[in-house]
Design a protein around this motif. Structure first.
Motif, short mmCIF file in Angstrom:
data_model
loop_
_atom_site.label_atom_id
_atom_site.label_comp_id
_atom_site.label_asym_id
_atom_site.label_seq_id
_atom_site.Cartn_x
_atom_site.Cartn_y
_atom_site.Cartn_z
N PRO A 250 -7.25 -8.09 -20.32
CA PRO A 250 -8.51 -7.66 -19.93
C PRO A 250 -8.95 -6.63 -19.02
O PRO A 250 -10.13 -6.68 -18.07
CB PRO A 250 -8.28 -9.70 -19.87
CG PRO A 250 -7.92 -10.38 -20.12
CD PRO A 250 -6.91 -9.31 -20.55
N VAL A 251 -7.96 -7.01 -17.56
CA VAL A 251 -7.91 -5.62 -16.53
C VAL A 251 -8.11 -4.43 -17.71
O VAL A 251 -8.92 -3.40 -16.81
CB VAL A 251 -6.31 -5.62 -15.96
CG1 VAL A 251 -6.63 -5.05 -14.64
CG2 VAL A 251 -6.39 -7.08 -15.32
N LEU A 299 -10.86 -12.24 -12.65
CA LEU A 299 -9.78 -11.93 -13.21
C LEU A 299 -8.67 -12.83 -12.40
O LEU A 299 -7.12 -13.10 -12.81
CB LEU A 299 -9.41 -10.46 -13.92
CG LEU A 299 -10.32 -9.43 -14.50
CD1 LEU A 299 -10.14 -7.54 -14.67
CD2 LEU A 299 -10.10 -10.02 -16.01
N SER A 300 -9.28 -12.42 -11.18
CA SER A 300 -7.72 -13.32 -9.98
C SER A 300 -8.10 -14.71 -9.95
O SER A 300 -6.56 -15.41 -10.29
CB SER A 300 -8.67 -12.68 -8.75
OG SER A 300 -8.19 -11.34 -8.51
N GLY A 304 -5.13 -17.09 -11.92
CA GLY A 304 -4.67 -17.78 -11.22
C GLY A 304 -4.61 -19.44 -11.71
O GLY A 304 -3.57 -20.24 -11.66
N SER A 305 -5.59 -19.28 -12.78
CA SER A 305 -5.59 -20.77 -13.53
C SER A 305 -4.36 -20.78 -14.72
O SER A 305 -3.76 -22.12 -14.93
CB SER A 305 -6.68 -20.76 -14.89
OG SER A 305 -7.77 -21.17 -14.10
N LYS A 306 -3.38 -19.41 -15.07
CA LYS A 306 -3.40 -19.59 -16.20
C LYS A 306 -1.64 -19.81 -15.02
O LYS A 306 -0.13 -20.08 -16.02
CB LYS A 306 -2.16 -17.83 -16.44
CG LYS A 306 -3.72 -17.74 -17.89
CD LYS A 306 -3.27 -16.07 -17.53
CE LYS A 306 -4.02 -16.16 -19.29
NZ LYS A 306 -4.40 -14.29 -19.48
N SER A 307 -1.31 -19.35 -13.96
CA SER A 307 -0.06 -19.48 -13.19
C SER A 307 0.11 -21.04 -13.06
O SER A 307 0.84 -21.63 -13.18
CB SER A 307 -0.20 -18.89 -12.20
OG SER A 307 -0.40 -17.31 -11.63
#
Length: 313
Positions: A250-251, A299-300, A304-307
């Motif tokens: 996505p980045v 994107l941050s 964070g949600s994925k982590s």
């Protein structure tokens, strides 16, 4: 050694895909503007050509096994197909009646409008940081429009309608993909012919069909070739976007989008000699800053949600 070679080839394919999307995305804006300015080709008829070429291109793609079509009920796609017609027609009318700078900046308002729609209609919440980025985006668009020497009220109406319908379309596409469990190409494969049929019915009510200025009028060979080329490039834009999303992060996709945004703005003023005031320039920088900030925070938050999901036992 083999893995290194594969990696180089993979990076080469990604670079080629990004380059194709860059050239196609910029060319479609300038070519459509040229067709409107030079030939005066009717807007809805040009959109109809785009839809038909996209449908034919997708038909060839599924025959080549690039994607597998999925049977979908037409009743569930009617509203989506109608909004697809509206967003492309109004966006092209905005391009036809505005400078490229104003057209491009107006499209940036899609992000704030999507956030408003999702907040009001889908009860989705956004962080304060995300909400604050909407201020420079909106302020920059207002600054540019207010100081645009070639300000066109009708053009701004078309731009506003384009932003509204585009935002609705993007929200509905995401919802439909989730509901029907399909990817963008599978959805577009059924949506494009339905949208073509809708425009085919609508065109005679808004534009001449035969004679001077009609889609079947006495156009020069060069005009017809430009229109056909525009349809092919529009299809290449759709295809390359799908490929980029599937093969990069996505980045990469978002940062590449900002790069195209800047080049299109710059190219519009160079090629079409549109006047640019200092205040308009500040408006563009303000909007670009807001878009970059929005992308960074969004994107941050996603990372964070994925982590959190990974760390959860």
């Amino acid at each position: 050694m083999a893995s290194l070679t594969d990696r180089v080839r993979g990076n080469g394919r990604i670079a080629a895909g990004l380059l194709l999307n860059l050239l196609a995305s910029i060319c479609i804006v300038f070519l459509n503007k040229w067709i409107y300015v030079r030939y005066g080709f009717p807007n809805m008829s040009l959109t109809l050509v785009h839809f038909v070429v996209t449908w034919l291109g997708l038909y060839v793609c599924q025959k080549l096994d690039i994607f597998a079509p999925k049977s979908l009920p037409p009743s569930k796609l009617l509203l989506l197909a109608l909004s697809f017609c509206g967003f492309v027609v109004f966006t092209n009318l905005s391009l036809q009646n505005n400078t490229i700078g104003t057209y491009q900046l107006a499209k940036a308002m899609t992000t704030p409008v999507i956030i408003v729609i999702q907040t009001l209609c889908y009860k989705k919440t956004f962080s304060i940081k995300i909400q604050l980025t909407l201020i420079p985006i909106t302020l920059g668009v207002i600054l540019n429009s207010y100081y645009d020497v070639k300000f066109n009220f009708l053009g701004m109406v078309f731009a506003a309608l384009g932003v509204l319908v585009t935002s609705l379309y993007q929200v509905w596409v995401g919802a439909k993909q989730h509901e029907l469990q399909v990817n963008s190409m599978q959805l577009l494969y059924y949506q494009a012919p339905m949208s073509s049929a809708m425009l085919l019915v609508a065109v005679p009510f808004f534009e001449p069909v035969f004679g001077e200025g009609g889609i079947f009028g006495p156009w020069s060979v060069s005009a017809l070739l430009m229109v056909l080329l525009s349809g092919v490039i529009a299809f290449m834009v759709n295809l390359s976007i799908y490929w980029i999303i599937g093969n990069t992060s996505p980045v990469t996709y978002n940062m590449f989008g900002h790069f195209k945004f800047c080049i299109t703005l710059f190219g519009g003023y160079v090629l079409f000699k549109d006047p640019l005031s200092v205040n308009q320039g500040l408006g563009m920088l303000c909007t670009l800053f807001g878009i970059l900030a929005y992308t960074h925070f969004k994107l941050s938050e996603q990372e964070g949600s994925k982590s959190k999901l990974v760390q959860r036992p």
